[in-house]
Design a protein around this motif. Structure first.
Motif, PDB file in Angstrom:
ATOM      1  N   ALA A 297       0.836  -1.200   0.000  1.00 37.25           N
ATOM      2  CA  ALA A 297       0.000   0.000   0.000  1.00 37.25           C
ATOM      3  C   ALA A 297       0.872   1.252   0.000  1.00 37.25           C
ATOM      4  O   ALA A 297       0.619   2.218  -0.731  1.00 37.25           O
ATOM      5  CB  ALA A 297      -0.923  -0.003   1.217  1.00 37.25           C
ATOM      6  N   THR A 298       1.909   1.208   0.830  1.00 33.83           N
ATOM      7  CA  THR A 298       2.831   2.342   0.881  1.00 33.83           C
ATOM      8  C   THR A 298       3.432   2.629  -0.488  1.00 33.83           C
ATOM      9  O   THR A 298       3.455   3.762  -0.973  1.00 33.83           O
ATOM     10  CB  THR A 298       3.990   2.032   1.863  1.00 33.83           C
ATOM     11  OG1 THR A 298       3.438   1.537   3.065  1.00 33.83           O
ATOM     12  CG2 THR A 298       4.816   3.264   2.120  1.00 33.83           C
ATOM     13  N   CYS A 299       3.930   1.544  -1.090  1.00 30.70           N
ATOM     14  CA  CYS A 299       4.596   1.713  -2.390  1.00 30.70           C
ATOM     15  C   CYS A 299       3.632   2.285  -3.430  1.00 30.70           C
ATOM     16  O   CYS A 299       3.977   3.218  -4.167  1.00 30.70           O
ATOM     17  CB  CYS A 299       5.139   0.373  -2.885  1.00 30.70           C
ATOM     18  SG  CYS A 299       6.488  -0.222  -1.870  1.00 30.70           S
ATOM     19  N   ILE A 300       2.423   1.709  -3.472  1.00 33.70           N
ATOM     20  CA  ILE A 300       1.497   2.179  -4.508  1.00 33.70           C
ATOM     21  C   ILE A 300       1.112   3.628  -4.277  1.00 33.70           C
ATOM     22  O   ILE A 300       1.091   4.446  -5.203  1.00 33.70           O
ATOM     23  CB  ILE A 300       0.244   1.280  -4.555  1.00 33.70           C
ATOM     24  CG1 ILE A 300       0.653  -0.138  -4.984  1.00 33.70           C
ATOM     25  CG2 ILE A 300      -0.775   1.843  -5.553  1.00 33.70           C
ATOM     26  CD1 ILE A 300      -0.469  -1.131  -4.944  1.00 33.70           C
ATOM     27  N   ASN A 301       0.870   3.980  -3.032  1.00 37.84           N
ATOM     28  CA  ASN A 301       0.575   5.383  -2.715  1.00 37.84           C
ATOM     29  C   ASN A 301       1.702   6.293  -3.152  1.00 37.84           C
ATOM     30  O   ASN A 301       1.483   7.360  -3.739  1.00 37.84           O
ATOM     31  CB  ASN A 301       0.332   5.541  -1.219  1.00 37.84           C
ATOM     32  CG  ASN A 301      -1.146   5.592  -0.915  1.00 37.84           C
ATOM     33  OD1 ASN A 301      -1.833   6.486  -1.401  1.00 37.84           O
ATOM     34  ND2 ASN A 301      -1.628   4.612  -0.168  1.00 37.84           N
ATOM     35  N   ALA A 302       2.924   5.838  -2.835  1.00 40.81           N
ATOM     36  CA  ALA A 302       4.085   6.638  -3.225  1.00 40.81           C
ATOM     37  C   ALA A 302       4.151   6.771  -4.744  1.00 40.81           C
ATOM     38  O   ALA A 302       4.402   7.850  -5.283  1.00 40.81           O
ATOM     39  CB  ALA A 302       5.357   5.994  -2.690  1.00 40.81           C
ATOM     40  N   LEU A 303       3.911   5.648  -5.435  1.00 42.44           N
ATOM     41  CA  LEU A 303       3.969   5.659  -6.910  1.00 42.44           C
ATOM     42  C   LEU A 303       2.954   6.632  -7.492  1.00 42.44           C
ATOM     43  O   LEU A 303       3.273   7.438  -8.377  1.00 42.44           O
ATOM     44  CB  LEU A 303       3.680   4.252  -7.448  1.00 42.44           C
ATOM     45  CG  LEU A 303       4.911   3.380  -7.699  1.00 42.44           C
ATOM     46  CD1 LEU A 303       4.484   2.002  -8.153  1.00 42.44           C
ATOM     47  CD2 LEU A 303       5.821   4.042  -8.728  1.00 42.44           C
ATOM     48  N   ILE A 304       1.722   6.541  -6.949  1.00 42.02           N
ATOM     49  CA  ILE A 304       0.678   7.433  -7.473  1.00 42.02           C
ATOM     50  C   ILE A 304       1.081   8.881  -7.268  1.00 42.02           C
ATOM     51  O   ILE A 304       1.019   9.704  -8.178  1.00 42.02           O
ATOM     52  CB  ILE A 304      -0.671   7.145  -6.773  1.00 42.02           C
ATOM     53  CG1 ILE A 304      -1.226   5.810  -7.253  1.00 42.02           C
ATOM     54  CG2 ILE A 304      -1.674   8.263  -7.075  1.00 42.02           C
ATOM     55  CD1 ILE A 304      -2.508   5.402  -6.564  1.00 42.02           C
ATOM     56  N   SER A 305       1.561   9.175  -6.058  1.00 36.49           N
ATOM     57  CA  SER A 305       1.903  10.573  -5.799  1.00 36.49           C
ATOM     58  C   SER A 305       3.044  11.033  -6.691  1.00 36.49           C
ATOM     59  O   SER A 305       3.017  12.152  -7.232  1.00 36.49           O
ATOM     60  CB  SER A 305       2.237  10.789  -4.316  1.00 36.49           C
ATOM     61  OG  SER A 305       3.108   9.781  -3.875  1.00 36.49           O
ATOM     62  N   ILE A 306       4.032  10.141  -6.867  1.00 41.94           N
ATOM     63  CA  ILE A 306       5.167  10.538  -7.718  1.00 41.94           C
ATOM     64  C   ILE A 306       4.713  10.755  -9.163  1.00 41.94           C
ATOM     65  O   ILE A 306       5.073  11.744  -9.814  1.00 41.94           O
ATOM     66  CB  ILE A 306       6.288   9.467  -7.643  1.00 41.94           C
ATOM     67  CG1 ILE A 306       6.952   9.525  -6.260  1.00 41.94           C
ATOM     68  CG2 ILE A 306       7.337   9.708  -8.724  1.00 41.94           C
ATOM     69  CD1 ILE A 306       7.824   8.322  -5.969  1.00 41.94           C
ATOM     70  N   THR A 307       3.872   9.820  -9.653  1.00 42.14           N
ATOM     71  CA  THR A 307       3.416   9.937 -11.049  1.00 42.14           C
ATOM     72  C   THR A 307       2.623  11.220 -11.259  1.00 42.14           C
ATOM     73  O   THR A 307       2.845  11.953 -12.232  1.00 42.14           O
ATOM     74  CB  THR A 307       2.522   8.733 -11.405  1.00 42.14           C
ATOM     75  OG1 THR A 307       3.106   7.565 -10.895  1.00 42.14           O
ATOM     76  CG2 THR A 307       2.374   8.624 -12.907  1.00 42.14           C
ATOM     77  N   VAL A 308       1.703  11.471 -10.336  1.00 45.16           N
ATOM     78  CA  VAL A 308       0.916  12.699 -10.467  1.00 45.16           C
ATOM     79  C   VAL A 308       1.836  13.906 -10.428  1.00 45.16           C
ATOM     80  O   VAL A 308       1.716  14.847 -11.198  1.00 45.16           O
ATOM     81  CB  VAL A 308      -0.163  12.782  -9.362  1.00 45.16           C
ATOM     82  CG1 VAL A 308      -0.818  14.161  -9.355  1.00 45.16           C
ATOM     83  CG2 VAL A 308      -1.208  11.700  -9.571  1.00 45.16           C
TER      84      VAL A 308
ATOM     85  N   ASN B 176      -5.460  -2.112  15.059  1.00 49.62           N
ATOM     86  CA  ASN B 176      -5.037  -0.750  14.716  1.00 49.62           C
ATOM     87  C   ASN B 176      -4.195  -0.653  13.433  1.00 49.62           C
ATOM     88  O   ASN B 176      -3.761   0.403  13.032  1.00 49.62           O
ATOM     89  CB  ASN B 176      -4.342  -0.052  15.888  1.00 49.62           C
ATOM     90  CG  ASN B 176      -2.924  -0.559  16.076  1.00 49.62           C
ATOM     91  OD1 ASN B 176      -2.595  -1.640  15.592  1.00 49.62           O
ATOM     92  ND2 ASN B 176      -2.113   0.193  16.772  1.00 49.62           N
ATOM     93  N   TRP B 177      -3.984  -1.769  12.765  1.00 50.96           N
ATOM     94  CA  TRP B 177      -3.290  -1.766  11.463  1.00 50.96           C
ATOM     95  C   TRP B 177      -4.283  -1.689  10.299  1.00 50.96           C
ATOM     96  O   TRP B 177      -3.937  -1.539   9.151  1.00 50.96           O
ATOM     97  CB  TRP B 177      -2.459  -3.041  11.303  1.00 50.96           C
ATOM     98  CG  TRP B 177      -3.228  -4.281  11.743  1.00 50.96           C
ATOM     99  CD1 TRP B 177      -3.185  -4.840  12.978  1.00 50.96           C
ATOM    100  CD2 TRP B 177      -4.156  -5.017  10.967  1.00 50.96           C
ATOM    101  NE1 TRP B 177      -4.026  -5.910  13.046  1.00 50.96           N
ATOM    102  CE2 TRP B 177      -4.643  -6.050  11.827  1.00 50.96           C
ATOM    103  CE3 TRP B 177      -4.631  -4.964   9.675  1.00 50.96           C
ATOM    104  CZ2 TRP B 177      -5.584  -6.993  11.416  1.00 50.96           C
ATOM    105  CZ3 TRP B 177      -5.560  -5.912   9.265  1.00 50.96           C
ATOM    106  CH2 TRP B 177      -6.045  -6.900  10.133  1.00 50.96           C
ATOM    107  N   PHE B 178      -5.566  -1.830  10.666  1.00 50.46           N
ATOM    108  CA  PHE B 178      -6.551  -1.980   9.577  1.00 50.46           C
ATOM    109  C   PHE B 178      -6.689  -0.697   8.734  1.00 50.46           C
ATOM    110  O   PHE B 178      -6.935  -0.755   7.546  1.00 50.46           O
ATOM    111  CB  PHE B 178      -7.908  -2.395  10.130  1.00 50.46           C
ATOM    112  CG  PHE B 178      -8.872  -2.746   9.035  1.00 50.46           C
ATOM    113  CD1 PHE B 178      -8.771  -3.980   8.390  1.00 50.46           C
ATOM    114  CD2 PHE B 178      -9.838  -1.842   8.603  1.00 50.46           C
ATOM    115  CE1 PHE B 178      -9.626  -4.293   7.356  1.00 50.46           C
ATOM    116  CE2 PHE B 178     -10.694  -2.152   7.565  1.00 50.46           C
ATOM    117  CZ  PHE B 178     -10.591  -3.389   6.932  1.00 50.46           C
ATOM    118  N   GLY B 179      -6.526   0.443   9.418  1.00 50.70           N
ATOM    119  CA  GLY B 179      -6.619   1.716   8.677  1.00 50.70           C
ATOM    120  C   GLY B 179      -5.672   1.739   7.488  1.00 50.70           C
ATOM    121  O   GLY B 179      -6.043   2.106   6.368  1.00 50.70           O
ATOM    122  N   GLN B 180      -4.451   1.312   7.717  1.00 50.70           N
ATOM    123  CA  GLN B 180      -3.440   1.296   6.662  1.00 50.70           C
ATOM    124  C   GLN B 180      -3.801   0.330   5.543  1.00 50.70           C
ATOM    125  O   GLN B 180      -3.687   0.634   4.356  1.00 50.70           O
ATOM    126  CB  GLN B 180      -2.066   0.930   7.240  1.00 50.70           C
ATOM    127  CG  GLN B 180      -1.372   2.068   7.948  1.00 50.70           C
ATOM    128  CD  GLN B 180      -1.863   2.290   9.360  1.00 50.70           C
ATOM    129  OE1 GLN B 180      -2.863   1.690   9.824  1.00 50.70           O
ATOM    130  NE2 GLN B 180      -1.188   3.169  10.082  1.00 50.70           N
TER     131      GLN B 180
END
Lengths: 128, 731
Positions: B11-22, B198-202
């Motif tokens: 999830a972290t990686c994909i979020n990072a990828l999306i933000s970088i691409t945008v 408490n990990w479910f949010g992520q």
């Protein structure tokens, strides 16, 4: 006193005709066949009237008038242009030179010419 | 590393990828910046969770703080994104207050003991966090901000239309699915002392990622669909390779060690798996790098077909000049495909009309007919349904012989809307290799594009050339006209001179004839016997008529050359009329015609004009009337005037004029007058009315005519009156 008339006309038939009809009226008529001869006779003789054609060999009628003006010759004779050039310009120019009148040959019958000549000469004598 | 951490990592990686691409691909609009902020905050939040869960007891607290710090940025990011989407400015005061508020919150979290006091590590369980006094405020922050976000998004959804409406809806839904569970598992449950989820949010951020991805792919969110699609494909490939490799190694390890598979075995495989992934990732760029180097060294005809197509499209769009166009296309093709020789040939019907070539040919020069054969054959070639000639794939034929002779390897037809306009032929590759299927594909894509571009350029060229030809043609035509006009002017002058001389020359002998005839008729005291007197009179009249005609012709010629000069003066028209009447009275009496002139004697009928010319006009009109009016008829002239003009009406009781004849009445040699003239015993010249009309026109006046057949004709001369007349009268 017999009036003296000089006819300057290159066309022989017309010249002869004018000489004939004017002599018949009792005038003393002299003639010249071109501008040069006309000018010489004009300079020598004392004429009362000169019938001057415009288109003439050697010196044409208008040139002759110019020449007379330039030399300021004392000309006692009245000059009447007798021509077939009816262009207003040529005629108005000639009239401007102090010419007594003009006749368009083709429009006149011989008796009209005689009549006109008489008129001019009489006017002349009246003025005198 | 447990499964939860792994999922969070993804999830972290994909979020990072999306933000970088945008960030890289999308224009820097305000909303894209806030989106970036949100995505980064989520990335760091997830990232913190991984490390928080992995961290030993002593560093757990700091990771917990970071875990609680980063999410404060997400509601801010969401809110700002919602406010600015798709292209709105956020008020500076709003922006500033939000940022200040959030910064304060961030500072409060960073102060130890305020929000988070400590972390209890209980092995085998999720860690427990002990909250400080400010924690309820922290929870309240989310419970206020997220609902606020929902409201903002809903409002946007109502306001926006089209694709943006769809986008904001999807973003809102994914936000709801991500934030609501997270509020429970990550905030409310921990408040109640439950840290199990408490990990479910992520993990729940996958809803968010999925929503954004869906918006990007289906609704052109941020216009990065293509990149995302490719990235996904690439990512799947990596995952596939990585997992496959790990599974493979795992099985090998199990087989070799003959062990029961254990976590240890799995762990020992992580490093080779990562290395394998690294290789997988680096394979493509490395391949490209080495290919480029080898290309340079070995002259290998490798090129980027996409790049070639793209630059050729640009070339074709950049110029309409046929030579430039073909030269640039061929140069690019030859250079990229490493081909020795190429040409673009244009044909029309059965002939070659244009050839552009590049490179060096070793083959013999082409004959036009041979080129045409090749192109035509290429368009007919239907093997494999393709329209092109490939030397290596052809059976022996005369066409192949031509290709061999000229070292042509490929011929493609250039076709625009089913019309064969030419062909593209390429020589052998410099390397001597055959054309690859990639080459052929590229050429097949290119051929129709080149055809259209070349056709356009050709049309443009032809229009340009046509313009030049047209200009030259116009120039020549103008020149011809100018010369013709010059010639006409010369002729006109010659004609005038001729008429003038001729009239003079004619008049001299005519004067002699007229005069002598007159002499013959008028011999004093002699009466000429009949019929000789009659003969002489006819001859005399004819001569008069001839002289009249010549005079009229001269007048016409002078009128038409604008050489008539009026000797204008202020004259009494009535006076002139009276004179003319006197002259013609005799003729009228002879014909027993009632001949009257009406007008006030002494009244001012003044015009500014040429006396002689006007007399001619009146003579002419009255003369005509006398000519045509039969004996015992009536001719009446009436002069009247109004404020501006004087009207002189000449009425007769002649035969009248037919309507058809009216329009030609004032023309030269007018037929009516001419035909009347024939019947008249005093024929005219046919020029009288024409001359009269011209003279009156020169005076600014007009002649009108009314006529009724068998009743009579009225000619009215209209002349402009002058004011001076009154002064003249008073004199």
């Amino acid at each position: 006193m017999t009036k003296k008339i000089l006819i300057i006309e290159d066309e022989e038939d017309l010249r002869n005709l004018y000489v004939q009809i004017l002599q018949k009226e009792g005038y003393e008529v002299d003639q010249a066949v071109d501008g040069e001869e006309g000018y010489l006779k004009l300079s020598k003789g004392q004429y009362d009237l000169i019938l001057l054609d415009i288109i003439l060999p050697k010196i044409d009628g208008l040139q002759m008038i110019d020449k007379l003006k330039e030399e300021s010759k004392e000309i006692t004779a009245k000059i009447v242009l007798l021509t077939n050039l009816s262009q207003d310009l040529v005629i108005s120019k000639a009239v401007g030179y102090g010419i007594s009148g003009y006749m368009v040959k083709s429009d006149m019958t011989p008796d009209q010419i005689v009549k006109e000549v008489k008129n001019i000469l009489e006017r002349d004598s009246q003025q005198k | 590393m447990d499964v939860i951490n792994f999922i969070i990592l993804v999830a972290t990686c994909i979020n990072a990828l999306i933000s970088i691409t945008v960030f890289i691909r999308y224009p820097k609009t305000e909303s894209s910046k806030y989106f970036l902020l949100t995505a980064i905050a989520i990335s760091f939040w997830c990232f913190s969770m991984i490390f928080y869960r992995l961290a030993p007891a002593e560093s757990s607290l700091s990771w917990a703080i970071s875990l609680y710090f980063f999410p404060t940025l997400t509601p801010l990011g969401y809110l700002l994104f919602g406010l600015s989407f798709p292209n709105e400015k956020i008020k500076k005061t709003t922006l500033a207050s939000l940022i200040i508020f959030n910064s304060l919150l961030g500072i409060i979290i960073l102060i130890p003991g305020w929000v988070i006091k400590d972390v209890l590590v209980i092995p085998g369980q999720e860690k427990t966090i002990i909250f400080g006094w400010a924690y309820p405020g922290y929870v309240a922050y989310y419970n206020i901000f997220f609902p606020l976000c929902y409201l903002v998004y809903l409002r946007k959804y109502k306001q926006l239309t089209g694709v943006h409406k769809q986008q904001i809806m999807i973003i809102l839904i994914s936000l709801l699915f991500t934030s609501i569970p997270a509020l429970f598992t990550n905030l409310i449950f921990p408040t109640l002392g439950n840290f199990r989820f408490n990990w479910f949010g992520q993990v729940g951020t996958f809803f968010w990622i999925g929503g954004v991805a869906y918006a990007i792919v289906r609704h052109r969110f941020f216009d990065i669909r293509l990149i995302v699609a490719r990235a996904l494909a690439y990512l799947s490939l990596l995952v596939f390779i990585g997992l496959g490799y790990i599974a493979f190694l795992f099985n090998i390890a199990v087989l070799i060690n003959n062990d029961e598979p254990s976590i240890e075995t799995f762990r020992s495989l992580i490093i080779p798996a990562v290395i394998a992934l690294f290789f997988a990732i680096s394979f493509q760029p490395l391949k490209k790098f080495f290919e480029r180097i080898t290309d340079k060294i070995f002259y290998k005809d490798k090129y980027d077909s996409q790049e070639l197509l793209w630059s050729l499209s640009r070339i074709m769009a950049s110029t309409l000049n046929l030579s430039h166009l073909s030269q640039q296309i061929l140069n690019k093709l030859l250079n990229d495909m490493k081909v020795s020789y190429g040409s673009i040939v244009l044909i029309r019907n059965t002939s070659v009309i244009w050839v552009g070539s590049a490179g060096q040919t070793i083959g013999h020069p082409f004959k036009g007919s041979e080129i045409f054969q090749l192109i035509e054959k290429s368009n007919k070639q239907h093997s494999k349904g393709e329209h092109l000639l490939i030397y290596e794939e052809m059976e022996d034929s005369s066409i192949k012989a031509i290709m061999r002779e000229h070292e042509v390897s490929i011929v493609l037809p250039l076709v625009v809307r089913d019309e064969l306009i030419g062909g593209l032929s390429l020589g052998q590759k410099a390397s001597g290799e055959m054309y690859s299927s990639e080459d052929i594909d590229v050429l097949k894509i290119l051929a129709p594009e080149i055809a259209v571009a070349v056709k356009n350029a050709l049309s443009f060229d032809e229009i340009k050339r046509f313009n030049v030809t047209l200009e030259e043609e116009i120039h020549r035509a103008t020149d011809r006209l100018r010369r013709a006009n010059q010639r006409l002017k010369e002729l006109d002058t010659l004609k005038d001179e001729f008429v003038s001389i001729a009239s003079h020359e004619l008049r001299t002998p005519m004067t002699a004839i007229k005069s002598y005839l007159w002499m013959a008729i008028n011999q004093p005291g002699q009466r000429i016997k009949a019929p000789l007197d009659q003969y002489l009179k006819v001859s005399y009249n004819s001569t008069e008529r001839l002289i009249h005609l010549v005079n009229d012709m001269l007048t016409v010629s002078r009128i038409e050359r604008n050489k008539v000069e009026l000797k204008k003066e202020d004259i009494d028209v009535f006076g002139i009329l009276q004179q003319v009447y006197e002259e013609l009275k005799v003729t009228a009496e002879e014909k027993k015609i009632q001949f009257t002139l009406k007008g006030k004697d002494g009244a001012p009928y003044f015009v500014n004009g040429d006396k002689e010319k006007l007399r001619e006009v009146f003579q002419n009109i009255i003369g005509n009337a006398l000519k045509f009016t039969p004996s015992s008829g009536k001719i009446q002239t009436t002069i009247t005037k109004d404020k501006s003009d004087i009207y002189i009406a000449f009425s007769d009781t002649g035969p009248g004029i037919h309507k058809e004849a009216m329009k030609d009445l004032f023309k030269k040699f007018s037929k009516i007058e001419y035909s009347y003239a024939k019947h008249s015993n005093q024929p005219g010249t046919g020029l009288g009315l024409y001359i009269s009309k011209q003279i009156v026109s020169l005076h600014g006046g007009d002649i009108r005519v009314e006529s009724e057949v068998n009743v009579g004709t009225t000619f009215t001369v209209v002349l402009p009156q002058i004011k001076k007349g009154k002064e003249a009268e008073s004199k």
